[in-house]
Design a protein around this motif. Structure first.
Motif, PDB file in Angstrom:
ATOM      1  N   GLU A   1       8.595  -2.826  16.893  1.00  0.00           N
ATOM      2  CA  GLU A   1       8.995  -2.423  18.235  1.00  0.00           C
ATOM      3  C   GLU A   1      10.003  -3.448  18.761  1.00  0.00           C
ATOM      4  OE1 GLU A   1       8.303   0.176  20.195  1.00  0.00           O
ATOM      5  OE2 GLU A   1       6.869   1.188  18.888  1.00  0.00           O
TER       6      GLU A   1
ATOM      7  N   GLU B   1      11.308  -3.945  21.532  1.00  0.00           N
ATOM      8  CA  GLU B   1      10.954  -4.514  22.845  1.00  0.00           C
ATOM      9  C   GLU B   1       9.962  -5.663  22.673  1.00  0.00           C
ATOM     10  OE1 GLU B   1      10.479  -1.201  22.146  1.00  0.00           O
ATOM     11  OE2 GLU B   1      12.473  -0.665  22.887  1.00  0.00           O
TER      12      GLU B   1
ATOM     13  N   TYR C   1      -0.672   1.720  21.448  1.00  0.00           N
ATOM     14  CA  TYR C   1       0.123   0.625  20.899  1.00  0.00           C
ATOM     15  C   TYR C   1      -0.746  -0.444  20.245  1.00  0.00           C
ATOM     16  CZ  TYR C   1       4.145   2.475  23.370  1.00  0.00           C
ATOM     17  OH  TYR C   1       5.174   3.276  23.790  1.00  0.00           O
TER      18      TYR C   1
ATOM     19  N   VAL D   1       4.364   5.719  17.657  1.00  0.00           N
ATOM     20  CA  VAL D   1       4.546   4.297  17.940  1.00  0.00           C
ATOM     21  C   VAL D   1       4.979   3.680  16.618  1.00  0.00           C
ATOM     22  CG1 VAL D   1       3.409   2.156  18.617  1.00  0.00           C
ATOM     23  CG2 VAL D   1       2.769   4.303  19.716  1.00  0.00           C
ATOM     24  N   CYS D   2       6.031   2.861  16.650  1.00  0.00           N
ATOM     25  CA  CYS D   2       6.551   2.298  15.404  1.00  0.00           C
ATOM     26  C   CYS D   2       5.933   0.937  15.106  1.00  0.00           C
ATOM     27  CB  CYS D   2       8.068   2.167  15.477  1.00  0.00           C
ATOM     28  SG  CYS D   2       8.889   3.754  15.736  1.00  0.00           S
TER      29      CYS D   2
ATOM     30  N   GLU E   1       3.656  -1.946  27.159  1.00  0.00           N
ATOM     31  CA  GLU E   1       2.949  -1.140  26.167  1.00  0.00           C
ATOM     32  C   GLU E   1       1.450  -1.320  26.315  1.00  0.00           C
ATOM     33  OE1 GLU E   1       4.878  -2.395  22.586  1.00  0.00           O
ATOM     34  OE2 GLU E   1       6.708  -1.335  23.110  1.00  0.00           O
TER      35      GLU E   1
ATOM     36  N   ASN F   1      14.330   4.687  14.039  1.00  0.00           N
ATOM     37  CA  ASN F   1      13.200   3.840  13.646  1.00  0.00           C
ATOM     38  C   ASN F   1      12.165   4.733  12.949  1.00  0.00           C
ATOM     39  OD1 ASN F   1      11.418   1.759  13.284  1.00  0.00           O
ATOM     40  ND2 ASN F   1      11.321   1.133  15.409  1.00  0.00           N
TER      41      ASN F   1
END
Ligand code: NAG
Ligand code: NAG
Ligand code: NAG
Ligand code: NAG
Length: 363
Positions: A82, A84, A330, A78-79, A325, A61
């Protein structure tokens, strides 16, 4: 010739032997086995059943992972996407669905907010503008469904891809202005307007792809005017240093302006300048916004964007945080400008919550 073949045969035999050894040593899990195995074969890292050598770098990622000491060592960004969070939204009862956008995959959250938005929060001057209430007789019953492009086919414009240029201030303004000009001229002028003209030429907003204010954009449209997108297309590389303003206009003394330069491309000849009357502000009452869109065309809106909105696919968006998160890293919140183009029916919801948003992903 003859020796050539020999050498070839010998070397292919060697390869076979070497491969066999490698096979054996990979299978042989007993590290103490003291035969002629080549140690480097056991080094490196595994991923999805594949073997990677020491020092290999792969992208996971938005993070890059390096194989070091038989372990993957990954950066900890942090992408923007996400997985999740997508799961969380799609399995919860939040009223909207999330998806993975391939153009956002691989970006960090930081980069997404830096390059994919691009409108300053509304200035005090903008907020103090008088609200216009549609003088039209109260539409007692708003339609269940309204899409500007159905009412005005060929006169409204789909979003252009802003790519990694944080200039939603320019993209949304040019697009709303183009739609409005086409609708008000009853289809006489249907050209899309040039966001690049704004990005490169609008004074004080010359940060271009580094965000800007919509007040300045509307000021420019009124006082200087824009050429069409066909005349002044988007630059391929917004980071190039030679993106200086390539268009200018001069007044003819009768309130109209004319371009003083040819289009900065070889195809389009028309450098007609399009100007707008002063913008007005619509009340933030959703019913009023809908009346305005139905009667006069798409409107521009400034919105607050949270990190989860980059996953938005459909439904009525509400900000959702993933329980896993909680950490501040985030979270992000920044302003963005979009074009509102209609309303969609969502069963069980009041009219007020059905405004469709176009322009966020600018695909
Ligand atoms: C092990 O293999 C590597 C290349 O894969 C080679 O450079 C190295 O010399 C070999 N070592 C031995 C002890 O054979
Ligand atoms: C998201 O999309 C990208 C690009 O299409 C893909 O490489 C990635 O595996 C996808 N991620 C998930 C979690 O589906
Ligand atoms: C501009 O440069 C930055 C940093 O090198 C890069 O991340 C970004 O994608 C570039 N933007 C565009 C539009 O190419
Ligand atoms: C919005 O305006 C409509 C009339 O156009 C009114 O009936 C409604 O109560 C207003 N809603 C809010 C939240 O003020």
């Amino acid at each position: 010739m003859w020796t050539g073949y020999r050498i070839l045969i010998v070397s292919s035999l060697l390869t076979e032997i070497w491969m066999e050894k490698q096979y054996v040593s990979q299978r042989q899990v007993d590290p103490g086995a003291d035969f002629t195995r080549n140690h480097t074969v056991l080094e490196g890292c595994l991923r999805d059943g594949e073997h990677y050598e020491e020092g290999s770098v792969i992208k996971e990622n938005c993070n890059s992972c390096t194989c070091s000491g038989q372990q993957w060592k990954c950066s900890q960004h942090v992408c923007l996407i996400e997985p999740e969070l997508i799961e969380h939204v799609n399995h919860g009862d939040y009223g909207w669905t999330a998806q993975n956008y391939s153009q956002f995959w691989g970006m960090t959250l930081e980069e997404g907010f830096k390059y994919r938005l691009g409108t300053f929060p509304p200035s005090p001057k903008l907020l103090s503008m008088n609200e216009v209430t549609a003088p039209l007789a109260a539409i007692t019953d708003l339609p269940e469904f309204f899409v500007a492009s159905y009412k005005w086919p060929g006169w409204t414009h789909g979003p252009l891809d802003q790519k990694n240029c944080a200039a939603s201030w320019a993209f949304s303004t040019a697009s709303v202005a183009a739609d409005r000009i086409a609708i008000q001229s009853k289809g006489r002028y249907t050209a899309n307007l040039s966001p690049q003209n704004l990005i490169s030429c609008c004074p004080k907003n010359r940060h271009g792809c580094n965000s800007g204010s919509i007040d300045r954009a509307w000021w420019y449209l009124r006082k200087r005017g824009l050429v069409s997108h066909a005349c002044y297309p988007l630059f391929k590389d917004q980071n190039a240093t030679n993106n200086a303003c390539a268009m200018a206009s001069r007044s003819d003394g009768r309130g109209k302006r004319h371009a003083t330069k040819p289009c900065p491309n070889n195809i389009e000849k028309s450098n007609r300048i399009y100007q707008c009357s002063p913008p007005y502000r619509v009340s933030s009452n959703e019913t009023e916004i809908m009346k305005e869109i139905i009667h006069n065309g798409p409107v521009q809106a400034i919105m607050q964007v949270h990190e989860d909105f980059f996953h938005y696919k459909s439904g009525i968006y509400r900000h959702v945080t993933n329980a896993n998160e909680e950490s501040e890293k985030y979270r992000k919140l920044r302003t963005h400008a979009v074009k509102l183009t209609g309303l969609l029916p969502i069963p069980g919801e009041s009219h007020g919550e059905r405004t469709a948003i176009s322009g966020f992903f600018e695909e």
